[in-house]
Enzyme design. Structure first.
Site, mmCIF file in Angstrom:
data_model
loop_
_atom_site.group_PDB
_atom_site.id
_atom_site.type_symbol
_atom_site.label_atom_id
_atom_site.label_comp_id
_atom_site.label_asym_id
_atom_site.label_seq_id
_atom_site.Cartn_x
_atom_site.Cartn_y
_atom_site.Cartn_z
ATOM 1 N N ASP A 1 0.744 -1.375 0.260
ATOM 2 C CA ASP A 1 -0.014 -0.054 -0.140
ATOM 3 C C ASP A 1 0.900 1.058 0.156
ATOM 4 O OD1 ASP A 1 -2.528 -1.287 0.195
ATOM 5 O OD2 ASP A 1 -2.484 -1.631 2.320
ATOM 6 N N ASP B 1 -7.438 -6.999 10.620
ATOM 7 C CA ASP B 1 -7.252 -5.732 9.563
ATOM 8 C C ASP B 1 -7.233 -4.374 10.298
ATOM 9 O OD1 ASP B 1 -6.751 -7.366 7.344
ATOM 10 O OD2 ASP B 1 -9.032 -7.740 7.101
#
Length: 616
Positions: free
Chosen positions: A335, A554
Site C-alpha cells: 500500500d 485488519d
C-alpha cells in the site's frame, strides 16, 4: 489499508508467459532414436507434454540421459508446423531459427549422470494446427529411449558429473514432478542449485516456513489444526518488531524467526526452505488508511529513521552467514507506491509524494536487501480493485519501473511483484470474465465491475506482469498472489452462472466475491481461506502465498488505545456507510475486531468455515 479509487542478480531462466484460463490437456508424446558418439555412448529419451488453447500452448519436456554421463547438453527439435513458435521458455536458453528450435543447458542443470533427468519448458504460439515435435536430439544425436551401456574410455575421469547426488531433489522446472520416471540409475534427476544460490523462483521445490506464533494461535482454535502448519508471512510492522515483543500476534523477532527457520530447514531434509517477511514501516505508511498507519512520520525525520533504525538493522540480521542457505522473501512496502498515483488528494499521501519518502524509502530497501544473495524482493502492486482501471494501471506500472530503475542494481533488485496482499479479491471468477456480455451489455457496465478492465486477481496479476515486462523488467519477473483470505466458499458461493438478462443481476448472482463493494478491505464478512500456498500454480505466477496470516485482524471495529501507532479507520466499523473509495457503501466489516495484527478468533473461524477449496 486497501484503497480503491475509481478514476473515472536473477537467473536467465525465462518464466512462463500468460495463457488463457481454459486449457486443453494433450497426451504425452516421446521421441526415440539412438546413436553413439566417438568418445561416449549417447542415448536419451525426451518426454514432451503440452497444454494448448486457441493460438497458444505451454509445453514441458523431460530429458532423460540413458547413456554416458554428460557434462553439458544441447537439445534440438523441429516444429512440424511452420507457424509454431517459442515465445518464452524456462530452465534452458531457448532460441529458434525457422522451425528449428534449440535449448542449451543452464549452469545448474548442464550435468546429467547416467539415468539422470532434467525438466525444461516453454510457452508458444501457433495457427492452423499444433502437432507435437518428434525429432528430438541431444548433442546432435537422436533420442529413442533405449538404454546403452556406458562406453569404456581409457582416459575417462569418473568425477565429470559434479552434480550427481543420491539425495538430489527434482529439477527446478515449474512443472517438475517429484517422481521422475524410473531408471536403472540410483540418481534419477539432476542436482538443484547449491543451497544459497539465487534461483529464479524461490518457492520452486522449497518448503515454507511455519511461524510458531501464528501456528500456535491457529492450533488453539477448534479445527485450526487443519491449517496450523501452513506457511504464513512474518510482518515487521514497526522498529520494535525487529527484536520481538508482545504486541500483536508475534512475540518473536527477526533473528528468532530466522534461527527457527534454520532449525526447520535442517529437519526437512534436502529441500530448501523459504521464509517470508513483510517490510512495512515507511514514513506516512499506508497513507490513505488509518487502521494500518505506522510509527514513522515524514515530518518527524521518518525517512532517516526508516533507513538507519529499520532497514539497516533488518539487512544486518538477514546477511548473517548462518542464514545463507535459506531463501528469504521480502514483501516490500504494501500500500505504498500506488497511493502516489491514486490518493494524493489525501494530505499524508501528498506529503509522501512531495517529500520523495515513499520512492526513496523503497529504493533504499531494495538496495540494502538485494545485496544479500539469498534474499528475494517482491514489491507490492495493489490489487485489481485498485489498479485495474487504465488510468491507474499504466501510471502505477510506470512509477514502479522508474522507482526500480533508480536502484543500484536496477531491474535486478526486484525478483517480482505481489498482488492482493492482505486483501480479499477473488483469485478467479469462474462464471464470467471481462469479455462476458449480458443482453448486449458488457459486464464492465455493471455496478460491481464499474468499468474496471479486470474481474479477478489472477487475470490482473498476469496482465500487470506483461505490462511491467514491456517497460523493461526481464522476462524472468514473477508474480505472487496472496490467497490467504480470498476463497469465498461456504453456502453463499454460487455454483453456476446466473440466467438473468439484467447485467447487474447477472454479475451479482454469478460472482464468487461476495463483498458489498470491491473497495471494502477490512475484516470482511463471508470471506474464506483461499488456495493453499503452492509454487508455479499458473503461467507467470511464482506462487500463491499466505502473506496475511489468517485470523490476524485488519483493524479495530472501534477506537482502541494502543502503543503501536495504529489508528481507528471507519472502514473497519460495520456501521459505517462508506466514502468515495467504496462507493459510499456499507463496509461489510465484522464487529468486535481488535487492533490490526492482533488475533481475531471470530474471523478465523469464519475463514475456515468458508474456505475454498474447502478444508478436509
Amino acid at each position: 489499508m486497501r484503497s480503491t479509487p475509481r478514476p473515472g542478480a536473477v537467473s536467465s531462466t525465462v518464466r512462463r508467459g500468460l495463457v488463457a484460463a481454459a486449457v486443453l490437456a494433450l497426451g504425452s508424446t516421446a521421441a526415440v532414436a539412438t546413436a553413439t558418439s566417438a568418445s561416449a555412448a549417447v542415448s536419451c529419451k525426451v518426454n514432451y507434454t503440452a497444454s494448448e488453447w486457441q493460438g497458444g500452448m505451454s509445453a514441458n519436456l523431460t530429458i532423460q540421459n540413458l547413456g554416458d554421463a554428460l557434462s553439458n547438453w544441447t537439445l534440438t527439435f523441429t516444429f512440424p508446423n511452420s507457424s509454431q513458435k517459442v515465445t518464452q521458455g524456462w530452465s534452458a536458453n531457448w532460441s529458434q531459427s525457422g522451425s528449428n528450435v534449440t535449448a542449451t543447458a543452464m549452469d545448474w542443470n548442464k550435468s546429467l549422470s547416467t539415468g539422470g533427468s532434467t525438466s525444461i519448458g516453454f510457452n508458444g504460439s501457433w495457427s492452423g494446427s499444433n502437432p507435437a515435435p518428434t525429432d528430438f536430439k541431444i548433442n546432435g544425436v537422436s533420442c529413442n529411449g533405449t538404454p546403452q551401456s556406458p562406453s569404456p574410455s581409457p582416459s575417462a575421469s569418473p568425477s565429470t558429473s559434479p552434480s550427481a547426488s543420491p539425495s538430489a531433489s527434482p529439477s527446478a522446472s515449474p512443472s517438475a514432478s517429484p517422481s521422475a520416471s524410473p531408471s536403472p540409475s540410483p540418481s534419477p534427476s539432476t542436482s538443484p542449485p547449491p543451497p544459497g544460490t539465487h534461483v529464479d523462483n524461490p518457492y520452486d521445490g522449497a518448503d515454507g516456513y511455519v511461524n510458531p506464533d501464528w501456528s500456535a494461535s491457529a492450533a488453539s482454535e477448534p479445527g485450526g489444526s487443519r491449517v496450523s502448519k501452513v506457511s504464513t508471512g512474518v510482518w515487521i510492522d514497526r522498529i520494535a518488531a525487529i527484536t520481538g515483543g508482545s504486541a500483536g500476534n508475534n512475540s518473536m523477532g527477526v533473528r528468532e524467526h530466522l534461527d527457527e527457520a534454520v532449525r526447520q530447514d535442517a529437519a526437512n531434509g534436502s529441500k530448501p526452505l523459504t521464509i517470508e517477511f513483510v517490510i512495512y514501516n515507511l514514513p506516512n505508511r499506508d497513507c490513505s488508511a488509518l487502521a494500518s498507519n505506522g510509527e514513522l512520520k515524514v515530518s518527524e525525520n521518518g525517512l532517516a529513521r526508516y533507513k538507519s533504525e529499520y532497514i539497516d538493522v533488518i539487512a544486518g540480521i538477514m546477511s548473517d552467514p548462518k542464514y545463507s542457505n535459506l531463501r528469504i522473501v521480502n514483501v516490500i512496502e504494501i500500500d505504498s507506491l500506488p497511493n502516489l498515483v491514486t490518493n494524493t488528494n489525501i494530505a499524508a499521501c501528498a506529503e509522501a509524494k512531495s517529500s520523495g519518502a515513499y520512492v526513496q524509502g523503497v529504493q533504499y530497501a531494495l538496495n540494502k536487501l538485494h545485496a544479500i544473495p539469498n534474499v528475494y524482493n517482491y514489491v507490492d502492486a495493489g490489487h485489481h480493485g485498485w489498479l485495474g482501471w487504465d488510468s491507474n494501471f499504466g501510471p502505477s506500472a510506470d512509477l514502479f519501473a522508474s522507482t526500480v530503475r533508480g536502484t543500484t542494481a536496477g531491474y535486478a533488485s526486484v525478483d517480482g511483484f505481489i498482488t492482493n496482499t492482505a486483501n480479499y479479491s477473488a483469485l478467479q471468477e469462474p462464471y464470467f470474465n471481462i469479455n462476458t456480455t449480458v443482453n448486449g451489455q458488457s459486464v464492465r457496465q455493471s455496478k460491481w465491475v464499474d468499468w474496471n478492465f479486470y474481474v479477478d486477481e489472477l487475470s490482473f496479476a498476469q496482465a500487470f506482469r506483461t505490462k511491467l515486462i514491456s517497460l523493461g523488467f526481464p522476462n524472468t519477473l514473477g508474480m505472487i498472489i496472496d490467497t490467504s483470505r480470498n476463497g469465498w466458499g461456504g453456502t453463499a458461493r454460487p455454483t453456476k452462472a446466473s440466467t438473468s438478462t439484467d447485467v447487474n443481476t447477472f454479475v451479482n448472482e454469478s460472482r464468487v466475491d461476495r463483498r458489498i463493494h470491491a473497495g471494502n478491505w477490512c475484516n470482511q464478512s463471508g470471506a474464506g481461506l483461499g488456495e493453499r500456498p503452492k509454487a508455479n500454480p499458473a503461467p507467470g505466477i511464482d506462487a500463491y502465498v499466505w502473506i496475511k496470516p489468517p485470523g490476524e485482524s485488519d483493524g479495530s471495529s472501534s477506537a482502541i488505545d494502543n502503543n503501536e501507532g495504529k489508528g481507528f479507520d471507519r472502514m473497519c466499523d460495520p456501521t459505517y456507510t462508506g466514502n468515495e473509495r467504496n462507493g459510499n457503501n456499507m463496509t461489510g466489516a465484522l464487529p468486535n475486531a481488535p487492533v490490526s495484527g492482533h488475533w481475531f478468533s471470530a474471523q478465523f473461524q469464519q475463514l475456515m468455515q468458508n474456505a475454498y477449496p474447502p478444508l478436509s
